[in-house]
Design an enzyme around this catalytic site. Structure first.
Site, PDB file in Angstrom:
ATOM      1  N   THR A   1       0.816  -1.214   0.000  1.00  0.00           N
ATOM      2  CA  THR A   1       0.000   0.000   0.000  1.00  0.00           C
ATOM      3  C   THR A   1       0.849   1.263   0.000  1.00  0.00           C
ATOM      4  O   THR A   1       0.466   2.279  -0.590  1.00  0.00           O
ATOM      5  CB  THR A   1      -0.947   0.000   1.211  1.00  0.00           C
TER       6      THR A   1
ATOM      7  N   SER B   1       1.288  -7.632  -0.863  1.00  0.00           N
ATOM      8  CA  SER B   1       2.090  -8.562  -0.062  1.00  0.00           C
ATOM      9  C   SER B   1       1.531  -9.972   0.022  1.00  0.00           C
ATOM     10  O   SER B   1       2.263 -10.898   0.374  1.00  0.00           O
ATOM     11  CB  SER B   1       2.309  -7.998   1.347  1.00  0.00           C
TER      12      SER B   1
ATOM     13  N   THR C   1       1.286  -4.452   4.154  1.00  0.00           N
ATOM     14  CA  THR C   1       1.010  -4.777   5.555  1.00  0.00           C
ATOM     15  C   THR C   1       0.330  -6.121   5.754  1.00  0.00           C
ATOM     16  O   THR C   1       0.396  -6.684   6.850  1.00  0.00           O
ATOM     17  CB  THR C   1       0.133  -3.686   6.199  1.00  0.00           C
ATOM     18  N   ASP C   2      -0.315  -6.668   4.721  1.00  0.00           N
ATOM     19  CA  ASP C   2      -1.080  -7.905   4.911  1.00  0.00           C
ATOM     20  C   ASP C   2      -0.208  -9.053   5.396  1.00  0.00           C
ATOM     21  O   ASP C   2      -0.630  -9.860   6.231  1.00  0.00           O
ATOM     22  CB  ASP C   2      -1.790  -8.308   3.615  1.00  0.00           C
TER      23      ASP C   2
END
Length: 325
Positions: free
Chosen positions: A16, A58, A90-91
Site C-alpha cells: 500500500t 504482499s 502490511t497484509d
C-alpha cells in the site's frame, strides 16, 4: 571536519505504501524506491540509496522473494551500508519480518515498514513511517535488536509483531510484550530488549519447490471431512489453528491422528497471545490427547509462523521437532 553521512539502503517491495488509485479501479502498486524516497522528508545526516526488489501486493510475496531480500541485504552490507529499510505491504508484513529473522544472523539493522493508506490518500501514513524507519535503521543501537518493524511511531521486534486491525493507521501490535521502542519528536528511543532467540533457518536450494503448508482454522466442531482434504500428496504438512490453547473437536482428533501418520501436523492456537498448551487437557481433542496421537505442539509459534518454519525446515530435509518450541 564534518562527519560522513550514514548510508541507508531503501529496498522497495510494493504494498500500500507504493500504491496510487486509478479511477474506477482502486489502488495498485506503482511507486518504487525512487518515488518513495522522493516523497519522504529524509532525516539529516543520512544518505538513502534506492533499490527495487519487487512491486507486489504482499499476499503475493513468496519465501523465494524473502530469500532474494536476504541476498540484497547481504549485498548492501558488503558495500558498507549502515542499515536497510524495507517497504512492504502490511497484509503479510509480519510474516516477512519473521522469516527474515530466521534467515539472517547478525549484521546491519533491518527495519520493515509500510502504510495503511495509499500514497495519494488524504493523511497518507507512508512518508512518516518511512522517515522514522530510516531514523531507526541509522541509530547506533539498532543492530542489537534483530529485524524490526516500524509502524505508527512504534518500534516492534519482528518476531513479536502482528497486524491487529484491517484498516486503521495504528494497525500493528506486539501484545502482550509491547513495542521495544518509539520515535518521538524525531528521536529514536529503545526501551526494551527484543529478546531475539530465533532458530537460524534458510530456504533450501533455489531451484527446489517451496513446500506447501496450509493452515486450517478450527472452530465449533471441526469436521473430519475438512481434514481429509489435506491428504493430497502435494501438501507437505498441515498447521491447525486450534481453539483456545490448541484444541479441536473430539471427532476431528481421530482424523488428525490418521493424517499425522502421513505428514507433519502441527497444532497452534488461534488466540494470538500465549503458547499452545501441552499438559492441561486430556479430553478427546485436548492438548494431552493430541500429543498422544502424534500431533506436534506448536509451542510459542503463531499459526503463520509455524507455517513458515515448516516450509523452511522441510525444504532443508529437517523436522519440526528439530527446533525448540
Amino acid at each position: 571536519m564534518t562527519d560522513k553521512p550514514v548510508r541507508i539502503r531503501l529496498i522497495a517491495m510494493g504494498g500500500t505504501i507504493a500504491m496510487r488509485s486509478e479511477e474506477g479501479r482502486g489502488s495498485t502498486p506503482q511507486d518504487g524506491a525512487e518515488e518513495l524516497a522522493g516523497s519522504t522528508p529524509l532525516p539529516s545526516g543520512v544518505v538513502v540509496e534506492r533499490q527495487d526488489l519487487t512491486l507486489k501486493p504482499s499476499a503475493s510475496v513468496t519465501l523465494a522473494d524473502v530469500a532474494d531480500l536476504c541476498r540484497a541485504i547481504a549485498g548492501a552490507e558488503a558495500e558498507g551500508v549502515a542499515g536497510v529499510v524495507v517497504t512492504h505491504g502490511t497484509d503479510t508484513l509480519e510474516e516477512t519480518a519473521f522469516a527474515l529473522g530466521l534467515m539472517r544472523r547478525g549484521g546491519i539493522p533491518v527495519v520493515v515498514t509500510g502504510a495503511m493508506r495509499s500514497a495519494d490518500s488524504i493523511g497518507a501514513d507512508g512518508p512518516a513511517n518511512l522517515a522514522n524507519a530510516i531514523r531507526v535503521a541509522s541509530h547506533s543501537q539498532a543492530g542489537q535488536h534483530g529485524v524490526m518493524v516500524l509502524f505508527g511511531d512504534e518500534i516492534h521486534a519482528g518476531h513479536f509483531v502482528r497486524k491487529v486491525h484491517s484498516g486503521r493507521p495504528h494497525a500493528f501490535s506486539s501484545e502482550p510484550y509491547g513495542p521495544i521502542g518509539h520515535v518521538t519528536e524525531d528521536v529514536v528511543r529503545f526501551e526494551m530488549a527484543s529478546l531475539v532467540d530465533l532458530p537460524h533457518l534458510t530456504l533450501g536450494e533455489a531451484s527446489a519447490r517451496i513446500p506447501v503448508v496450509p493452515i486450517l482454522q478450527a472452530g465449533l466442531d471441526l469436521e473430519p471431512e475438512a481434514i481429509r482434504l489435506f491428504e493430497a500428496p502435494e501438501i507437505d504438512a498441515l498447521v491447525i489453528s486450534g481453539v483456545g490453547g490448541g484444541h479441536v473437536s473430539a471427532r476431528a482428533a481421530q482424523e488428525l491422528e490418521r493424517l499425522a501418520r502421513l505428514k507433519p501436523v502441527v497444532m497452534t492456537s488461534r488466540v494470538g497471545m500465549g503458547p499452545t498448551l501441552s499438559n492441561s487437557y486430556a479430553y478427546a481433542g485436548g492438548d494431552i490427547d493430541l500429543g498422544k496421537r502424534g500431533i506436534l505442539n506448536g509451542g510459542r509459534w503463531r499459526p503463520a509462523q509455524a507455517r513458515i518454519l515448516l516450509q523452511l525446515l522441510i525444504s532443508r530435509g529437517m523436522r519440526f521437532e528439530d527446533i525448540p518450541v
